[in-house]
Design a protein around this motif. Structure first.
Motif, PDB file in Angstrom:
ATOM      1  N   LYS B  90      35.991  39.117  29.033  1.00 23.29           N
ATOM      2  CA  LYS B  90      37.043  40.084  29.379  1.00 23.29           C
ATOM      3  C   LYS B  90      37.820  39.695  30.642  1.00 23.29           C
ATOM      4  O   LYS B  90      38.875  40.225  30.915  1.00 23.29           O
ATOM      5  N   ASP B  91      37.282  38.708  31.420  1.00 24.96           N
ATOM      6  CA  ASP B  91      37.995  38.297  32.631  1.00 24.96           C
ATOM      7  C   ASP B  91      39.139  37.323  32.344  1.00 24.96           C
ATOM      8  O   ASP B  91      39.844  36.919  33.264  1.00 24.96           O
ATOM      9  N   GLY B  92      39.261  36.874  31.098  1.00 27.89           N
ATOM     10  CA  GLY B  92      40.408  36.053  30.755  1.00 27.89           C
ATOM     11  C   GLY B  92      40.124  34.561  30.773  1.00 27.89           C
ATOM     12  O   GLY B  92      39.149  34.086  31.357  1.00 27.89           O
ATOM     13  N   PHE B  93      41.015  33.856  30.088  1.00 30.09           N
ATOM     14  CA  PHE B  93      40.848  32.412  29.896  1.00 30.09           C
ATOM     15  C   PHE B  93      40.911  31.644  31.214  1.00 30.09           C
ATOM     16  O   PHE B  93      40.202  30.648  31.399  1.00 30.09           O
ATOM     17  N   ALA B  94      41.771  32.094  32.128  1.00 25.72           N
ATOM     18  CA  ALA B  94      41.945  31.355  33.384  1.00 25.72           C
ATOM     19  C   ALA B  94      40.602  31.175  34.082  1.00 25.72           C
ATOM     20  O   ALA B  94      40.214  30.059  34.448  1.00 25.72           O
ATOM     21  N   LEU B  95      39.886  32.264  34.238  1.00 20.72           N
ATOM     22  CA  LEU B  95      38.627  32.222  34.972  1.00 20.72           C
ATOM     23  C   LEU B  95      37.523  31.500  34.178  1.00 20.72           C
ATOM     24  O   LEU B  95      36.873  30.582  34.674  1.00 20.72           O
ATOM     25  N   HIS B  96      37.352  31.923  32.919  1.00 17.10           N
ATOM     26  CA  HIS B  96      36.286  31.324  32.110  1.00 17.10           C
ATOM     27  C   HIS B  96      36.559  29.851  31.821  1.00 17.10           C
ATOM     28  O   HIS B  96      35.655  29.019  31.901  1.00 17.10           O
ATOM     29  N   GLY B  97      37.800  29.571  31.470  1.00 18.63           N
ATOM     30  CA  GLY B  97      38.178  28.184  31.156  1.00 18.63           C
ATOM     31  C   GLY B  97      37.938  27.282  32.352  1.00 18.63           C
ATOM     32  O   GLY B  97      37.410  26.171  32.220  1.00 18.63           O
TER      33      GLY B  97
END
Lengths: 510, 184
Positions: B90-97
Motif C-alpha cells: 500500500k506504500d506504493g511502487f516508489a518505496l517498495h521498488g
C-alpha cells in the motif's frame, strides 16, 4: 553458435565438398600448389617434455608418441619461449620471442604492427588455413590472425556440453573484442583472468551455469570432467575423432594448414576412468619452496597432482594414437608435415602446481617437439637446443616460402638446418609488464650447452637475482652455481642482459 | 496467459507512472556504478596489452549491457509488483521498488565481493539466488514501514534521476559505436 553437432558436421561436409569444387581454380591454379605439402600442427596445452616417456620419463606415458616417432624427427632439447599460453602460442605462430611479439600478458596479444607475421599469412594464399583452439587465450591469437585464416573454429566447437559457451560466440562479427568485454569482464567465463564480473546479471548467470556443469556427475571421469578454463566440458575421444574427420575433409583442399590446439593435458587433470590408477607409485623429488612460489602446496598434494597429470597424458596419448591411425589410414602423412608440440610445460615442484608461476625451471619450459616430414620412414633424433620459435621458419623453408628477416627462430636441424650445440635459447615470463613498455619485471631463462642461467628482475622479494645450474650434473636444478662457476656465470649474465637491453631498446624513450 | 500478463504489467505501469523513472534511476545507479567500479578495477591489467581504442570498445559493450540490464530489472520489478498482494504494497511502487532493487542487487554484489566469501558458505549460486529473493521481499516489507527510511528513500528518489542524464546518453553513444563497428 559454431558448435558443431554430428548433423551439422555432415552438413558442413557437403558444403565443404561443394566449395571445393567451385573453388578448384583458386586452389589448384598451378602445378606448384598441387605439389606443396599439407601442414598439420597439433598443440597439446601444458605438456611438459619432462613427463613424457619418449624423452626418458620412467612412466610409460606416451607409447603412441613413440610409435609416431619411428617416422619422425624427435627434438630432445626443445624449449617453449614462455611458461603460459599467450606468449607460448604467439611464439609458435609467429616465430618470434615474447619480448618481440609482446603477447606476454595473461590473455595478451601480438603487437598490432606484427600481426601479419603469422604462419597462416606467411604460407601464402595457396594454403587453405584452418585454426582451432580449445584454449581461449590461444583462440584470441587466432582471432588476431583471422584475416589470414580461411576458417576459424570456436573453442567450444567439439565440446560435449552446450550448457555454457562463450558469450562472444553470439557476436560473430566481433568475437575478438567482444571476448574481452563479455567473457573476461562482464560475464566472466574465463575464471583465471578476473574474478569480479562487470555485469551483475551476466556474471550471476555465468556462476549458475558454471556450478551446473561442475555438479553434473560423470562416471567416466573419476577426478571430474575435462573442463576448459572458460568452463565448457569436452570429451577427448570425441574431440580427437572429430578433428580426424576435419582433417579428412581438409585433405580435399590440399595444400592446407590445420592448426589444432588441444586443451589437454592442461589442468584440471581429468583422465578417463581407463587411465585412473594406470601407473605404479613413483616418488617425486622434494624441492624447496622458491621465494617466488605463489601457492606453496604441500609435497603430498603436488605428488597427487603429478600422478593425475601423468595419467591424463597417457589418456591424451591414447587418443592421439587413434588420430594417428586415422591419418595413416588416409595416407595423408605421405604428403604432409605433422608437427606435435606444446605451448609450455607444467610444474610439480617447489610448492607450485601447474604453470601460474613466475618460475622458469625445466619442467615448465621444456616442451615436446616431434615433426614428421612427408613420407618420412625413419626416426631422427636431435639433441642440440631448439626452440618453438623455430617451427615457423622451418615450415616456411620447407615449402619454399620467404622467411621474413625479423623472425627469431632458425631452421630446425633434420629439416634443413644444422645442429648448433653452442646455441642460446631464451624463455621469458613477463606477464606483469606492460606490452608497450620496456621489460623491467620478469624472469628470463637462458639455456646454453649444459648450463642454464635464470635472471629475476623487478620482484620486490627477489630483485636482480641470478641462478645458474649445470643441467647435466644437476637435472633437478637444486644447486645454484652462480657464485661458484663464476666464469660461465659472468659470460651468460652478459649475454642475457645484452639481449634484454636489445629487446627493450625500441621501447625506451630516447 | 501472455495477454493477461501484459495487461497486468500495463495496469501496473499506468498506476505507477510517476514512480518508474526514480526507481529506474536507483536500479541504473547500482548497475552502472558496479560496472564502472569493476571497469576501473580491471583497467590496470588491460592497459598493459590493449590499445585505447580496444578499451573504449570494451567500455561501450559494458554500457550497452548496463542499459539493457537495468531495463530488464525494472520490467521484472514491475511484473513482480503486479503479482504481489495489494495489501502488502500500500506504500506504493516508489518505496517498495526502491528497497527491493537495493536489497536484491546489493545481495548479488555481495556474492561477488571476495571479502564476503559467500561462495565458500553457499557454493551453489542458485541457492543464493533464492535466498536473496526472499530476503529482498522481507527487507522491502520491513524497511518501507520505518519512517526514517521512508524519508531517506524519497530523498534519494528525488535526486537519483540526475544520473540518468549521464548514463543514458553514454549508453546511446556506445550503442552507436558498437553498431558501426559490427555492421559497417
Amino acid at each position: 553458435m559454431y558448435t558443431i553437432s554430428r548433423r551439422d558436421f555432415l552438413k558442413f561436409s557437403s558444403v565443404f565438398l561443394g566449395a571445393t569444387i567451385f573453388s578448384h581454380s583458386k586452389f589448384h591454379s598451378n602445378e606448384q600448389s598441387i605439389q606443396r605439402p599439407n601442414i598439420i600442427i597439433l598443440i597439446f596445452d601444458a605438456m611438459s617434455a619432462n613427463n613424457l616417456s619418449i624423452y626418458g620419463y620412467p612412466r610409460k606415458t606416451t607409447p603412441n608418441f613413440e610409435r609416431f616417432s619411428n617416422r619422425a624427427t624427435v627434438y630432445h632439447s626443445n624449449y617453449a619461449a614462455a611458461n603460459f599460453t599467450s606468449p607460448g602460442t604467439a611464439t609458435l605462430l609467429t616465430g618470434m620471442e615474447p619480448w618481440k611479439h609482446r603477447a606476454f600478458n595473461l590473455g595478451g596479444l601480438v603487437a598490432r604492427e606484427l600481426i601479419e607475421n603469422n604462419l597462416f599469412n606467411l604460407l601464402g594464399n595457396d594454403y587453405y588455413s584452418v585454426g582451432f583452439s580449445q584454449n581461449v587465450w590461444a583462440n584470441n591469437l587466432l582471432s588476431e590472425f583471422d584475416p589470414s585464416l580461411d576458417w576459424k573454429l570456436l573453442p567450444s566447437t567439439f565440446s560435449a556440453s552446450m550448457k555454457r559457451v562463450l558469450y562472444s560466440s553470439y557476436i560473430p562479427n566481433d568475437d575478438f573484442m567482444s571476448y574481452y568485454a563479455f567473457d573476461e569482464y562482464l560475464g566472466l567465463t574465463h575464471t583465471g583472468a578476473n574474478r569480479i564480473p562487470g555485469s551483475l546479471s551476466l556474471g550471476f548467470l555465468g556462476s549458475i551455469l558454471f556450478t551446473q556443469i561442475q555438479e553434473t556427475p560423470e562416471k567416466d571421469f573419476p577426478y571430474g570432467k575435462p573442463i576448459s578454463s572458460n568452463a565448457f566440458y569436452y570429451d577427448n575421444k570425441k574431440v580427437f575423432m572429430e578433428i580426424a574427420q576435419w582433417i579428412e575433409q581438409l585433405n580435399q583442399k590440399s595444400p592446407f594448414v590445420g592448426y589444432f590446439h588441444f586443451y589437454s593435458p592442461h589442468a584440471p587433470y581429468s583422465p578417463h576412468k581407463d587411465f585412473v590408477g594406470f601407473f605404479e607409485d613413483m616418488p617425486l623429488v622434494n624441492k624447496p619452496y622458491h621465494k617466488l612460489s605463489y601457492d606453496k602446496f604441500p609435497q603430498r598434494k603436488i605428488k597427487e597432482q603429478r600422478d593425475h597429470y601423468d595419467e591424463y597424458i597417457a589418456n591424451v596419448d591414447a587418443e592421439f594414437g587413434n588420430l594417428l591411425d586415422s591419418l595413416e589410414g588416409m595416407g595423408i602423412l605421405n604428403n604432409s608435415y605433422l608437427v606435435l608440440a606444446s605451448d609450455h610445460g607444467e610444474m610439480f615442484e617447489r610448492g607450485e602446481i601447474g604453470h601460474g608461476t613466475a618460475l622458469l625451471y625445466e619442467s615448465v619450459i621444456r616442451s615436446p617437439l616431434i615433426i614428421s616430414k612427408p613420407g618420412q620412414k625413419k626416426r631422427v633424433d636431435i639433441y642440440s637446443h631448439t626452440c618453438n620459435t623455430d617451427i615457423v621458419p622451418t615450415l616456411l623453408h620447407n615449402i619454399g616460402a620467404k622467411i621474413p628477416d625479423n623472425l627469431d627462430g632458425r631452421i630446425l636441424p633434420g629439416l634443413g638446418g644444422t645442429e648448433d650445440f653452442e646455441r642460446s635459447i631464451f624463455s621469458v615470463d613477463a606477464k606483469e609488464n606492460s606490452a608497450f613498455l620496456p621489460i623491467e619485471r620478469a624472469t628470463i631463462a637462458l639455456n646454453r650447452k649444459n648450463y642454464k642461467l635464470i635472471h629475476y628482475t623487478g620482484y620486490e622479494k627477489y630483485d636482480q637475482q641470478f641462478e645458474l645450474f649445470n643441467l647435466h650434473e644437476d637435472p633437478n636444478e637444486l644447486t645454484n652455481l652462480f657464485n661458484i662457476d663464476t666464469v660461465i656465470a659472468s659470460q651468460m649474465k652478459d649475454e642475457l642482459l645484452t639481449s634484454l637491453a636489445d629487446a627493450n631498446r625500441p621501447f625506451r624513450k630516447s | 496467459m501472455i495477454n493477461k500478463l501484459i495487461s497486468f504489467l500495463g495496469n501496473t505501469l499506468s498506476h505507477n507512472k510517476a514512480a518508474i523513472i526514480p526507481v529506474y534511476s536507483i536500479i541504473a545507479f547500482m548497475i552502472y556504478s558496479w560496472t564502472l567500479i569493476t571497469f576501473f578495477y580491471t583497467l590496470p591489467s588491460w592497459i598493459k596489452f590493449l590499445t585505447l581504442k580496444e578499451i573504449t570498445i570494451i567500455f561501450a559493450y559494458a554500457m550497452i549491457i548496463d542499459l539493457f540490464e537495468s531495463i530488464i530489472v525494472l520490467v521484472g520489478l514491475l511484473f513482480l509488483y503486479s503479482l504481489l498482494p495489494k495489501s502488502w504494497l500500500k506504500d506504493g511502487f516508489a518505496l517498495h521498488g526502491t528497497w527491493f532493487a537495493i536489497s536484491y542487487l546489493g545481495n548479488i554484489m555481495v556474492y561477488f565481493i571476495p571479502t564476503f566469501k559467500i561462495n565458500q558458505w553457499i557454493p551453489n549460486p542458485r541457492l543464493w539466488f533464492i535466498i536473496i529473493f526472499f530476503v529482498a521481499i522481507l527487507t522491502t516489507l520491513f524497511f518501507s514501514r520505518l519512517s526514517i527510511l521512508k524519508k531517506s528513500t524519497f530523498f534519494l528518489l528525488e535526486r537519483m534521476p540526475t544520473f540518468l542524464a549521464i548514463f543514458i546518453p553514454v549508453s546511446v553513444i556506445s550503442l552507436f559505436i558498437i553498431t558501426i563497428k559490427l555492421f559497417f
